[in-house]
Write an enzyme that holds these catalytic residues in place. Structure first.
Site, mmCIF file in Angstrom:
data_model
loop_
_atom_site.group_PDB
_atom_site.id
_atom_site.type_symbol
_atom_site.label_atom_id
_atom_site.label_comp_id
_atom_site.label_asym_id
_atom_site.label_seq_id
_atom_site.Cartn_x
_atom_site.Cartn_y
_atom_site.Cartn_z
ATOM 1 N N ARG A 73 0.887 -1.144 0.268
ATOM 2 C CA ARG A 73 0.202 0.055 0.023
ATOM 3 C C ARG A 73 0.939 1.304 -0.041
ATOM 4 O O ARG A 73 1.704 1.374 0.757
ATOM 5 C CB ARG A 73 -0.618 0.083 1.222
ATOM 6 C CG ARG A 73 -2.191 -0.790 1.126
ATOM 7 C CD ARG A 73 -3.110 -0.366 2.184
ATOM 8 N NE ARG A 73 -2.132 -0.108 3.587
ATOM 9 C CZ ARG A 73 -2.827 0.764 4.738
ATOM 10 N NH1 ARG A 73 -3.729 1.364 4.338
ATOM 11 N NH2 ARG A 73 -1.966 0.845 5.687
ATOM 12 N N SER A 138 6.746 -4.750 7.514
ATOM 13 C CA SER A 138 6.353 -5.775 8.569
ATOM 14 C C SER A 138 6.883 -7.249 8.636
ATOM 15 O O SER A 138 6.329 -8.374 8.345
ATOM 16 C CB SER A 138 4.963 -5.794 8.427
ATOM 17 O OG SER A 138 4.370 -4.604 8.801
ATOM 18 N N ASP A 191 4.641 -2.937 11.628
ATOM 19 C CA ASP A 191 3.197 -2.599 11.819
ATOM 20 C C ASP A 191 2.593 -2.413 13.035
ATOM 21 O O ASP A 191 1.567 -1.817 13.426
ATOM 22 C CB ASP A 191 2.400 -3.399 10.755
ATOM 23 C CG ASP A 191 2.760 -4.912 10.984
ATOM 24 O OD1 ASP A 191 3.372 -5.285 11.810
ATOM 25 O OD2 ASP A 191 1.932 -5.745 10.266
HETATM 26 C C1 BGC Z 1 6.440 -10.507 10.968
HETATM 27 C C2 BGC Z 1 6.176 -9.215 11.945
HETATM 28 C C3 BGC Z 1 4.755 -8.539 11.626
HETATM 29 C C4 BGC Z 1 3.603 -9.545 11.861
HETATM 30 C C5 BGC Z 1 2.362 -8.801 11.620
HETATM 31 C C6 BGC Z 1 5.187 -11.318 10.979
HETATM 32 O O1 BGC Z 1 5.486 -12.287 10.090
HETATM 33 O O2 BGC Z 1 7.408 -11.065 11.523
HETATM 34 O O3 BGC Z 1 7.219 -8.321 11.807
HETATM 35 O O4 BGC Z 1 4.448 -7.348 12.403
HETATM 36 O O5 BGC Z 1 3.788 -10.615 10.961
HETATM 37 O O6 BGC Z 1 2.089 -8.294 10.034
#
Ligand code: BGC
Length: 478
Positions: A73, A138, A191
């Site tokens: 996004r 994320s 995130d």
């Molecule tokens: C990642 C995190 C992320 C989470 C939610 C996980 O797979 O390692 O960094 O915050 O997913 O998106």
């Protein structure tokens, strides 16, 4: 209608009683401590270099980029103060080839998407100097500054090559620079950190930002001095007023990796199959039992096992049921939300493509049961994570100071669309923390955390940059 005995056999892996829940919380707390004490632990406990949560007065317009959910996004976020914001956004699909190809191609695509956004949607951000962008990335990153961090490992189906061990801000900035796109990536944010900031901006100070979506993870705010692995010197510098000064820091737990060592989680044969056939076996064990990427797959494995045991659909499967990731968590949500067996039957026929002749009332009950246990366990485990943070930070109401309760901002498809998620989280919280402990916790959706949180972090980074600029110029004048 009675369920087959086989259901009873597997229930202990899914319906978690008080003792089990408490054991999982203890394991969480031990892993929090391990991750805070040393680098390289399963639970990474990443310092985000974000030193506080916003109070809702913040203003400014920033670009935000969000990679790590279902889509890429690009957003333009206008923080209006008074807890309000406006957001313009565009989604871009990230194909499997991009997820698994060369990282430089993935980052070129990201840069092109930003360029496309600026051309198509335009930007109201002034043209003086580069545009400041907050990058919500994320995945587990070992962050070394608000705008720098090395990728530790991919999760959620990503596997792009030549990215692990590299600074993701540099990968992105290099792509912008190669393409002469006048954008500066000034902040890197997970995130969960974004969700914590966004919830606080909109709703007042929160303790936890949690994602229960494609993946799962949580961030919370605590005193810097708890992050022992930073070393005494850095802790004191931060407290005294170093570059990213402050007594507090937001910590990204990366709780998806909780119990990768498999000492405590109730891992069934269905979970082992999901893990073994994933692109990251033996990693993200907790995530594979909680998040949207996997809940459909766990339920598919259960249904196949019942089919092969001759207890379901007369032993007949379907192409959808035979396909790896043949359906996703939306199926579990639909079955959970169905008002009666007739509706579940329609969902089975439509979504699984099983022949109607093979779908008896008992079959419907088995499917309903499978979805219920998978969803219930996900919610109970989510509660363990939240309870562990509350206890770890001493926010369980046992302190002498006035008790203000605890606020948790949540985002993600599981939190938003899985029926009864919050009720079941609360049921488990009550078992773990007691009635009064559960009541002190408010849970609320903080949608768009990645966009707003990235903007808020970019603002924090820009302020720090401006401060440094001023300090430098005042030094020159002296
Ligand atoms: C990642 C995190 C992320 C989470 C939610 C996980 O797979 O390692 O960094 O915050 O997913 O998106």
């Amino acid at each position: 209608m009675s369920l087959p005995d086989l259901c009873k056999h597997y229930e202990p892996y899914f319906i978690l009683h008080e003792d089990k829940l408490k054991a999982i919380v203890r394991r969480f707390r031990d892993e929090f401590e391990e991750g805070l004490a040393e680098y390289g632990q399963d639970m990474a406990m990443v310092p985000s270099f974000v030193t506080g949560v916003p109070d809702g007065t913040e203003e400014g317009t920033f670009l935000a980029l969000d990679l790590g959910g279902t889509n890429l996004r690009v957003c333009e976020v206008r923080l209006l103060g008074q807890h309000r914001f406006e957001i313009k956004q565009q989604k871009y699909k990230v194909s499997d080839e991009l997820k698994k190809g060369q990282a430089v191609i993935l980052f070129d695509y990201i840069a092109d998407s930003v360029d496309n956004f600026l051309t198509e949607i335009g930007s109201e951000i002034g043209t003086e100097g580069p545009l400041h962008l907050g990058f919500t990335f994320s995945f587990p990153v070992e962050q070394t500054a608000i705008n720098a961090g090395k990728l530790l490992t991919w999760t959620k189906g990503f596997a792009a090559q030549n990215a692990i061990g590299h600074d993701v801000v540099k990968l992105l900035q290099d792509a912008f620079d190669r393409k002469h796109i006048h954008v500066q990536c000034s902040a890197l944010v997970n995130d969960t950190v974004g969700t914590l900031l966004s919830r606080s901006y909109q709703n007042g100070p929160a303790l936890i930002g949690a994602i229960f979506g494609t993946g799962t993870n949580g961030a919370f705010i605590d005193e810097v001095k708890t992050v022992k692995k930073l070393g005494q010197e850095k802790i004191q510098e931060a407290e005294r007023g170093g570059e990213h000064a402050g007594k507090y820091m937001v910590l990204n737990t990366e709780w998806g990796a909780m119990d990768n060592k498999r000492t405590t989680l109730p891992i069934s044969i269905f979970d082992n199959k999901v893990d073994r056939e994933s692109i990251n076996p033996r990693k993200q064990m907790f995530e594979k039992m909680v998040s949207g990427m996997y809940l459909g797959e766990v339920s598919r494995n259960i249904l196949l096992h019942f089919i092969d045991s001759g207890l379901l659909f007369d032993g007949f499967s379907s192409p959808v049921l035979n396909t790896h990731y043949g359906y996703d968590t939306a199926f579990v949500s639909k079955v959970e939300g169905a008002k009666d067996n007739a509706e579940i039957k329609r969902i089975i026929l439509q979504d699984l493509g099983v022949e109607a002749d093979h779908v008896t009332e008992t079959c419907i009950e088995i499917v309903r049961w499978a979805c219920r246990v998978v969803a219930t366990r996900a919610s109970s485990l989510a509660a363990c994570a939240v309870a562990a943070v509350v206890l770890h930070t001493g926010n369980d109401g046992s302190r002498a100071e006035p008790d203000r309760g605890v606020d948790v901002g949540m985002d993600g498809s599981v939190a938003e669309f899985l029926p009864n998620f919050e009720t079941r989280v609360r049921d488990a919280l009550r078992l773990i923390l007691g009635e009064s402990g559960e009541k002190r916790i408010s849970l609320g959706l903080a949608k768009d955390g990645s966009g707003i949180g990235a903007a808020l972090t970019a603002l924090q980074a820009k302020k720090a940059m401006d401060r440094r600029g001023n300090e430098k110029s005042s030094v020159t004048h002296v």
